[in-house]
Design a protein around this motif. Structure first.
Motif, PDB file in Angstrom:
ATOM      1  N   GLY A 160       0.961  25.635 -49.906  1.00 36.79           N
ATOM      2  CA  GLY A 160       1.187  27.062 -49.719  1.00 36.79           C
ATOM      3  C   GLY A 160      -0.093  27.853 -49.683  1.00 36.79           C
ATOM      4  N   VAL A 161       0.026  29.153 -49.774  1.00 35.30           N
ATOM      5  CA  VAL A 161      -1.119  30.056 -49.821  1.00 35.30           C
ATOM      6  C   VAL A 161      -0.865  31.073 -50.927  1.00 35.30           C
ATOM      7  CG1 VAL A 161      -1.840  29.799 -47.417  1.00 35.30           C
ATOM      8  CG2 VAL A 161      -0.115  31.506 -48.011  1.00 35.30           C
ATOM      9  N   VAL A 162      -1.962  31.632 -51.451  1.00 32.35           N
ATOM     10  CA  VAL A 162      -1.879  32.601 -52.542  1.00 32.35           C
ATOM     11  C   VAL A 162      -2.911  33.688 -52.313  1.00 32.35           C
ATOM     12  CG1 VAL A 162      -3.497  31.353 -54.040  1.00 32.35           C
ATOM     13  CG2 VAL A 162      -1.771  32.856 -55.069  1.00 32.35           C
ATOM     14  N   ASP A 163      -2.602  34.881 -52.767  1.00 29.16           N
ATOM     15  CA  ASP A 163      -3.578  35.961 -52.787  1.00 29.16           C
ATOM     16  C   ASP A 163      -4.529  35.676 -53.944  1.00 29.16           C
ATOM     17  OD1 ASP A 163      -4.987  38.329 -53.325  1.00 29.16           O
ATOM     18  OD2 ASP A 163      -3.358  39.597 -52.608  1.00 29.16           O
ATOM     19  N   SER A 164      -5.681  35.085 -53.638  1.00 25.86           N
ATOM     20  CA  SER A 164      -6.578  34.611 -54.695  1.00 25.86           C
ATOM     21  C   SER A 164      -7.106  35.764 -55.544  1.00 25.86           C
ATOM     22  CB  SER A 164      -7.727  33.804 -54.099  1.00 25.86           C
ATOM     23  OG  SER A 164      -8.494  34.585 -53.208  1.00 25.86           O
ATOM     24  N   HIS A 165      -7.341  36.924 -54.931  1.00 23.99           N
ATOM     25  CA  HIS A 165      -7.861  38.048 -55.719  1.00 23.99           C
ATOM     26  C   HIS A 165      -6.808  38.553 -56.703  1.00 23.99           C
ATOM     27  CE1 HIS A 165     -10.704  41.141 -56.747  1.00 23.99           C
ATOM     28  NE2 HIS A 165      -9.801  42.080 -56.527  1.00 23.99           N
ATOM     29  N   ALA A 166      -5.553  38.633 -56.249  1.00 20.56           N
ATOM     30  CA  ALA A 166      -4.486  39.042 -57.156  1.00 20.56           C
ATOM     31  C   ALA A 166      -4.324  38.031 -58.292  1.00 20.56           C
ATOM     32  CB  ALA A 166      -3.172  39.195 -56.387  1.00 20.56           C
ATOM     33  N   PHE A 167      -4.469  36.761 -57.981  1.00 18.99           N
ATOM     34  CA  PHE A 167      -4.406  35.716 -59.008  1.00 18.99           C
ATOM     35  C   PHE A 167      -5.520  35.915 -60.032  1.00 18.99           C
ATOM     36  CE2 PHE A 167      -5.378  30.940 -59.723  1.00 18.99           C
ATOM     37  CZ  PHE A 167      -4.639  30.909 -60.902  1.00 18.99           C
ATOM     38  N   MET A 168      -6.733  36.151 -59.557  1.00 16.76           N
ATOM     39  CA  MET A 168      -7.850  36.339 -60.486  1.00 16.76           C
ATOM     40  C   MET A 168      -7.699  37.613 -61.306  1.00 16.76           C
ATOM     41  SD  MET A 168     -11.212  34.852 -58.494  1.00 16.76           S
ATOM     42  CE  MET A 168     -10.971  35.655 -56.916  1.00 16.76           C
TER      43      MET A 168
END
Length: 375
Positions: free
Chosen positions: A145-153
């Motif tokens: 899948g894909v993720v919003d990496s900035h939102a995760f951080m």
């Protein structure tokens, strides 16, 4: 002896943030320092934002174990915290009959790594799933899948802060020392110009790991490993993506091939390639466009050269030089370097984003024996 903090974490990338969250939630006093102006400014924000399934890595390796566990943890955390993500799936494609054996090997390796749902499909099924892709066969990975990496951080930083962790940025470490009575002292330069001490030191500095360690006096030479840098270019595709899933060719030396990812905004992006460099250089080499075009058109014949728009570059911290098989993640504790309370994270490249929560668990596990001994 008393220290200013129980734990100092050097590096506010996704792994450093995951470690900070876990350490702070155990009741430790935690300080996170980073030389940049905010979280995730280097490798953590210059990647494909892919949640990897865990297919490519040798059975039993840290990359295999942490990727599979980290993926499951990341999907659960993203769902719990409302972090934008999508389990869109991936096709690993063979463009000719000679490559189909690679798909068989990848399926076998993925199953050995406990990756769910892997299955092979033929030419007609590929065309039904992705009409613009030309391939003789594909390995389907539904867990990718894909993720919003900035939102995760941001979520990790928020959890760590809520548990009491402190963060300082524009904070290059200009010197430090192993303390005789146990623990570590770090001199922080820049706008801060202060010295702080800690009982536990976790180095999650990515590309800046060796310059940091070289600035700390009293460390064993075994604390520092050789590092190599591989730059990757990303081109975005002008217009709306024709792809519904991620599409990867079979892997190449040093990387996973010039693949296409589709982000949460339905923007398609090709890359990264592999360019070995001697230092940190993010300059974009637009002359790479033709090589991208020639590689992509093997499986996406409708690609136009003028549709490839320069986007950004990223740099992977490697533990092996060009021409060597990829190295594993290294989490160096006292058994490696002889220093109680010190953990150094090395070679955290792909699948580091996917693996971050699992890497934090492993780092915490190395710290716990030292923490109990200090009580």
């Amino acid at each position: 002896m008393s220290h200013d903090f129980d734990t100092i974490i050097v590096g506010a990338g996704v792994v450093g943030l995951a470690v900070a969250r876990l350490m702070a939630e155990t009741g430790r006093s935690v300080l996170v320092v980073d030389r940049q102006d905010g979280i995730g400014r280097e490798t953590s924000s210059r990647n494909s934002e892919v949640i990897h399934a865990g297919i490519y890595y040798p059975k039993g390796s840290r990359k295999a174990r942490f990727c599979t566990r980290g993926r499951r943890m990341l999907y659960a955390y993203a769902a719990e915290r409302g972090i934008p993500h999508a389990k869109c799936g991936k096709l690993i494609i063979a463009t000719n009959d000679d490559e189909t054996g690679v798909l068989d090997s990848l399926q076998e390796r993925g199953r050995a790594n406990d990756v769910e749902g892997l299955h092979l499909i033929g030419r007609e099924a590929v065309a039904r799933l992705e009409p613009d892709v030309t391939a003789v066969a594909a390995l389907v990975s539904p867990e990718t899948g894909v993720v919003d990496s900035h939102a995760f951080m941001l979520a990790l930083q928020g959890d760590a802060s809520n548990a009491g962790a402190e963060f300082i940025f524009h904070a290059p470490v200009t010197g430090g020392a192993v303390l005789d009575g146990g623990g570590y002292a770090l001199h922080i330069g820049g706008i801060h110009d202060t010295t702080v001490s800690c009982r536990e030191l976790i180095v999650s500095a990515g590309l800046g790991t060796n310059p940091f360690l070289e600035a700390v006096s009293g460390l064993s030479p075994r604390a520092i490993r050789p590092m190599y840098f591989a730059k990757g270019h990303y081109f975005r595709l002008a217009g709306r993506s024709p792809f519904q899933r991620l599409v990867y060719p079979v892997p190449v030396k040093g990387g996973l091939g010039t693949h296409v990812t589709v982000d949460l905004g339905k923007q398609a992006r090709f890359g990264p390639d592999v360019c070995w460099i001697d230092g940190l250089d993010y300059q974009f080499d637009e002359s790479r466009r033709d090589a991208f075009f020639q590689s992509i058109r093997r499986w996406y014949p409708a690609i136009r050269l003028d549709a490839l728009v320069p986007d950004y570059t990223g740099i992977r911290p490697k533990l092996v030089p060009a021409g060597q098989p990829d190295g594993d993640f290294e989490i160096d504790g006292v058994d490696r370097h002889g220093h109680e309370g010190l953990v150094v994270l090395y070679g955290i490249e792909s699948p580091g984003l996917t693996s971050s929560l699992a890497i934090a668990e492993a780092t915490f596990g190395l710290m716990e024996p030292a923490a109990r001994a200090a009580e």
